[in-house]
Every structure is written in structure tokens, then in C-alpha cells.
Design a protein around this motif. Structure first.
Motif, mmCIF file in Angstrom:
data_model
loop_
_atom_site.group_PDB
_atom_site.id
_atom_site.type_symbol
_atom_site.label_atom_id
_atom_site.label_comp_id
_atom_site.label_asym_id
_atom_site.label_seq_id
_atom_site.Cartn_x
_atom_site.Cartn_y
_atom_site.Cartn_z
ATOM 1 N N MET A 1 8.070 -3.476 -21.300
ATOM 2 C CA MET A 1 9.308 -3.074 -20.622
ATOM 3 C C MET A 1 9.508 -1.563 -20.677
ATOM 4 S SD MET A 1 12.187 -5.951 -21.421
ATOM 5 C CE MET A 1 11.904 -7.705 -21.132
ATOM 6 N N SER A 2 8.475 -0.849 -20.300
ATOM 7 C CA SER A 2 8.569 0.617 -20.302
ATOM 8 C C SER A 2 8.057 1.183 -18.978
ATOM 9 C CB SER A 2 7.773 1.200 -21.482
ATOM 10 O OG SER A 2 6.398 0.856 -21.398
ATOM 11 N N LEU A 3 8.478 0.564 -17.876
ATOM 12 C CA LEU A 3 8.009 0.977 -16.554
ATOM 13 C C LEU A 3 8.556 2.341 -16.145
ATOM 14 C CD1 LEU A 3 8.447 -2.464 -14.751
ATOM 15 C CD2 LEU A 3 6.268 -1.386 -15.353
ATOM 16 N N GLY A 4 9.646 2.761 -16.747
ATOM 17 C CA GLY A 4 10.247 4.040 -16.383
ATOM 18 C C GLY A 4 11.024 3.997 -15.081
ATOM 19 N N LEU A 5 11.324 2.790 -14.591
ATOM 20 C CA LEU A 5 12.047 2.620 -13.337
ATOM 21 C C LEU A 5 13.518 2.343 -13.596
ATOM 22 C CD1 LEU A 5 9.470 0.276 -11.532
ATOM 23 C CD2 LEU A 5 9.598 2.784 -11.435
ATOM 24 N N PRO B 1 0.815 -1.228 0.000
ATOM 25 C CA PRO B 1 0.000 0.000 0.000
ATOM 26 C C PRO B 1 0.840 1.265 0.000
ATOM 27 C CG PRO B 1 -0.037 -1.063 2.163
ATOM 28 C CD PRO B 1 0.621 -2.023 1.223
ATOM 29 N N ASP B 2 2.054 1.200 0.545
ATOM 30 C CA ASP B 2 2.911 2.384 0.574
ATOM 31 C C ASP B 2 3.317 2.802 -0.831
ATOM 32 O OD1 ASP B 2 4.314 -0.127 0.650
ATOM 33 O OD2 ASP B 2 6.185 0.983 0.896
ATOM 34 N N LEU B 3 3.525 1.825 -1.719
ATOM 35 C CA LEU B 3 3.899 2.152 -3.089
ATOM 36 C C LEU B 3 2.704 2.692 -3.874
ATOM 37 C CD1 LEU B 3 6.169 -0.919 -3.952
ATOM 38 C CD2 LEU B 3 6.856 1.326 -3.088
ATOM 39 N N ALA B 4 1.521 2.208 -3.552
ATOM 40 C CA ALA B 4 0.320 2.630 -4.277
ATOM 41 C C ALA B 4 -0.030 4.083 -4.019
ATOM 42 C CB ALA B 4 -0.857 1.737 -3.899
ATOM 43 N N THR B 5 0.473 4.647 -2.913
ATOM 44 C CA THR B 5 0.161 6.049 -2.614
ATOM 45 C C THR B 5 1.011 7.024 -3.407
ATOM 46 O OG1 THR B 5 1.723 6.075 -0.754
ATOM 47 C CG2 THR B 5 -0.551 5.437 -0.280
ATOM 48 N N ASP B 6 2.043 6.522 -4.068
ATOM 49 C CA ASP B 6 2.904 7.372 -4.891
ATOM 50 C C ASP B 6 2.175 7.662 -6.210
ATOM 51 O OD1 ASP B 6 4.807 8.417 -6.648
ATOM 52 O OD2 ASP B 6 6.434 7.225 -5.791
ATOM 53 N N PRO B 7 1.812 8.913 -6.479
ATOM 54 C CA PRO B 7 1.027 9.197 -7.688
ATOM 55 C C PRO B 7 1.765 8.865 -8.981
ATOM 56 C CG PRO B 7 1.791 11.233 -6.648
ATOM 57 C CD PRO B 7 2.078 10.126 -5.689
ATOM 58 N N LEU B 8 3.094 8.916 -8.972
ATOM 59 C CA LEU B 8 3.849 8.568 -10.174
ATOM 60 C C LEU B 8 3.810 7.066 -10.425
ATOM 61 C CD1 LEU B 8 6.935 10.940 -9.804
ATOM 62 C CD2 LEU B 8 4.894 11.262 -11.211
ATOM 63 N N ARG B 9 3.967 6.279 -9.360
ATOM 64 C CA ARG B 9 3.890 4.825 -9.519
ATOM 65 C C ARG B 9 2.475 4.377 -9.857
ATOM 66 N NH1 ARG B 9 8.949 3.077 -7.624
ATOM 67 N NH2 ARG B 9 9.591 4.692 -6.173
ATOM 68 N N ALA B 10 1.500 5.118 -9.397
ATOM 69 C CA ALA B 10 0.105 4.764 -9.665
ATOM 70 C C ALA B 10 -0.220 4.806 -11.161
ATOM 71 C CB ALA B 10 -0.837 5.684 -8.891
ATOM 72 N N ARG B 11 0.645 5.439 -11.948
ATOM 73 C CA ARG B 11 0.416 5.522 -13.397
ATOM 74 C C ARG B 11 0.812 4.246 -14.125
ATOM 75 N NH1 ARG B 11 3.679 10.886 -14.814
ATOM 76 N NH2 ARG B 11 3.058 10.294 -16.935
ATOM 77 N N ARG C 1 11.763 0.396 -7.308
ATOM 78 C CA ARG C 1 12.933 0.983 -7.940
ATOM 79 C C ARG C 1 12.703 2.478 -8.176
ATOM 80 N NH1 ARG C 1 16.878 -1.055 -6.725
ATOM 81 N NH2 ARG C 1 18.031 -0.279 -8.520
ATOM 82 N N PRO C 2 13.770 3.281 -8.122
ATOM 83 C CA PRO C 2 13.615 4.722 -8.353
ATOM 84 C C PRO C 2 12.986 5.023 -9.711
ATOM 85 C CG PRO C 2 15.785 4.233 -7.456
ATOM 86 C CD PRO C 2 15.154 2.910 -7.762
ATOM 87 N N ILE C 3 12.132 6.024 -9.740
ATOM 88 C CA ILE C 3 11.476 6.442 -10.974
ATOM 89 C C ILE C 3 12.416 7.369 -11.742
ATOM 90 C CG2 ILE C 3 9.513 7.680 -11.956
ATOM 91 C CD1 ILE C 3 7.981 6.932 -9.379
#
Length: 305
Positions: free
Chosen positions: A94-98, A75-85, A129-131
Motif C-alpha cells: 500500500m505504497s503506490l504514492g497515489l 497504454p496511456d498510463l504506461a507512458t507516464d514515467p512516474l507511473r511506470a515506476r 489517481r493523481p500522483i
């Protein structure tokens, strides 16, 4: 090396050599038609086929669906609006942007796939992983993306990848012998764990050629085959990438391919109704791409084109 057309074997060749299973030496092996061999990252292309079968059964989310809701344990990762995309399609392409580096030797923990295998939780390792950039912007080779797909298949089907693969793909194709190597956590590697004989690898190519039907039996939905092989992003060397498959051109003919470290190749040429399966042992070599391409260009194509 095995080349087939219309279900008939045109050419096959075997030679002895040192074999490895995920980097561990198996010693000198006398290869033959039934000998299993690491297909390394061609496994990714097989995983994409399994995803399409599961999607046709309504067991996994469609490519447009957000990814993180399928991993509610973070749930901690899901709160990141960038990761939520992130969507399933970003994993498929293979285009996660991480941040992810697999351009290092596969015996080094600095290689992201090896680090994933060593991590206490492989899926958290990938997703946290870092965005670096917006998802979908760029293709970056990423075994972690395929690991996420493998988890979606396992969650949706209630079976491990080997179990599901045996039921819906390998048994219908008449593939009776295979291995699927698992990590220390017991999870079969969706990115690089499969061991198949070249003949059975070629059978998978024949299935793709036939739009998912073999011997009159529908195995993979035809619309998934077409979607999977649609070019979506450019690779770092200029080829195109679909859903875990490469799409390129050779001597003016369309080529779709699964590719793996050491020279593992599954080449499918629809114009020629041709499938070529190659297994090799040039692991981590800087010119490992050269031999299978040379075999295709200089040996096989002149004989059949």
C-alpha cells in the motif's frame, strides 16, 4: 470470538446482533459456530495468501516486477514515467504514492474504495489517481492496491478469486462454506468482500502460524509467509505493515494481524501458538478498534500467557 491453540479451541463466544453484508442490513442474527460474517478488510490478508500461492505456482509476477505492463489495456498510463515506476510490491505494501482517501464513511462516494466500486472500470480508477509522491515512500491505506492484486491473481490463474480461493485455500483447510461479495461489475472484492465463520477465519490464522502447512499439507509456500510478514513500512498510527498484514507488538509479544472495519480481527501470536478471530458490528465507529484489542489484552492473554 474464537481463540485456538495447537488446533484446539480454547474459547468461543457468540451473541445475537444486527448483521450487515457490505452495508446492507441482514436484520437481527442469532450467531453460532457456522454463521458467516463479513470480515471486511481482513479479506486483504487472505488475498495476500492467495497471491503467495499463485506466485509459488508461477502464475503471478514477483513483487519486484513493474505493475503497469500487467495492465496493457491502459497504454496511456504506461507512458507516464512516474507511473511506470510502480511495482507489484508497491501494491502489496500500500505504497503506490497515489491519491487515495478511505478515512471517510464507507457509505459515501467520496470514500475512494466506494468510488472505485462505482467506477465503470475499477482498475483504471486506481491506476490513474493523481500522483502525490514517489512510490514506496509512505504507507497509505488503499483498497485499490488490493484490487490490483486480485486482478493479477485472476489474470494469472484464469479463475475468479472465489474459484481460485476455493481450490487452493478454502477446500484444503476444510472450509466448506464462504461467500465472496462482488461489485456491480461482477468482480469479487479482493479488499473487503469475504464472509467467513469465526472458526474458519481462525483456521486461516492457524495456517499462518504453521508457516503455510496444515495437517501435513503444504498450502502456502513457507518463504512467502516469511516474506509477507516482514515489516516494511510504518502505518499512520505507528504499527508496521508487511504484505497486506499488520505487524505489531502487544505486551512484549509479536502480533501479526488482519484488520477490518467494524472490529473484524484475525490476531496471530506466534510466541503463544495462539490465533484469535473476532467478528463484530461496530462499523465506521471511531472507537471500533478498542473492543477487539480490549478482548485480546484483558480476556484472552491473561488466560493463556
Amino acid at each position: 470470538m474464537v481463540a485456538t491453540r495447537g488446533g484446539q479451541t480454547l474459547l468461543e463466544h457468540y451473541r445475537p446482533g444486527e448483521d450487515f453484508a457490505w452495508g446492507g442490513s441482514l436484520g437481527l442474527v442469532e450467531f453460532g459456530p457456522e454463521t458467516l460474517h463479513d470480515i471486511r478488510s481482513v479479506t486483504k490478508s487472505v488475498t495476500a495468501l492467495l497471491y503467495g500461492i499463485a506466485l509459488g505456482e508461477g502464475l503471478v509476477p514477483p513483487p519486484t516486477e513493474p505493475l503497469l505492463p500487467r495492465f496493457p489495456q491502459y497504454p496511456d498510463l504506461a507512458t507516464d514515467p512516474l507511473r511506470a515506476r510502480l511495482t507489484v510490491e508497491h501494491a502489496l505494501t500500500m505504497s503506490l504514492g497515489l491519491e487515495w482517501r478511505e478515512d471517510l464513511p464507507y457509505n459515501s462516494p467520496a470514500n475512494a474504495e466506494i468510488a472505485m466500486e462505482l467506477a465503470p472500470d475499477r482498475y483504471r480508477y486506481v491506476l490513474q489517481r493523481p500522483i502525490l509522491e514517489p512510490p514506496g515512500a509512505r504507507w497509505t491505506y488503499c483498497g485499490g492496491a488490493t484490487a490490483l492484486l486480485g486482478r493479477l491473481i485472476a489474470d494469472g490463474t484464469g479463475q475468479s478469486l472465489p474459484q481460485y480461493g476455493q481450490t487452493v485455500l478454502f477446500a484444503p483447510l476444510g472450509i466448506g462454506s464462504f461467500e465472496w461479495i462482488a461489485g456491480a461489475d461482477g468482480v469479487a472484492s479482493a479488499a473487503s468482500g469475504l464472509r467467513l465463520s469465526p472458526h474458519d477465519l481462525a483456521r486461516i490464522g492457524e495456517l499462518v502460524l504453521a508457516d503455510g502447512v496444515l495437517n501435513g499439507q503444504r498450502i502456502v509456500p513457507a518463504d512467502w509467509i516469511h516474506t509477507m510478514l516482514q515489516p516494511r513500512l510504518q502505518t499512520s498510527w505507528g504499527g508496521q505493515y508487511g504484505y497486506q498484514w499488520y505487524i505489531e507488538s502487544i505486551k512484549g509479544r509479536r502480533l501479526v494481524a488482519g484488520m477490518g472495519n467494524g472490529g473484524q480481527r484475525l490476531y496471530v501470536l506466534p510466541d503463544l501458538d495462539l490465533t484469535v478471530a473476532i467478528t463484530a458490528g461496530n462499523y465506521d465507529g471511531p472507537d471500533q478498534w478498542r473492543t477487539p484489542l480490549t478482548v485480546l489484552e484483558q480476556v484472552i492473554l491473561p488466560a493463556v500467557a
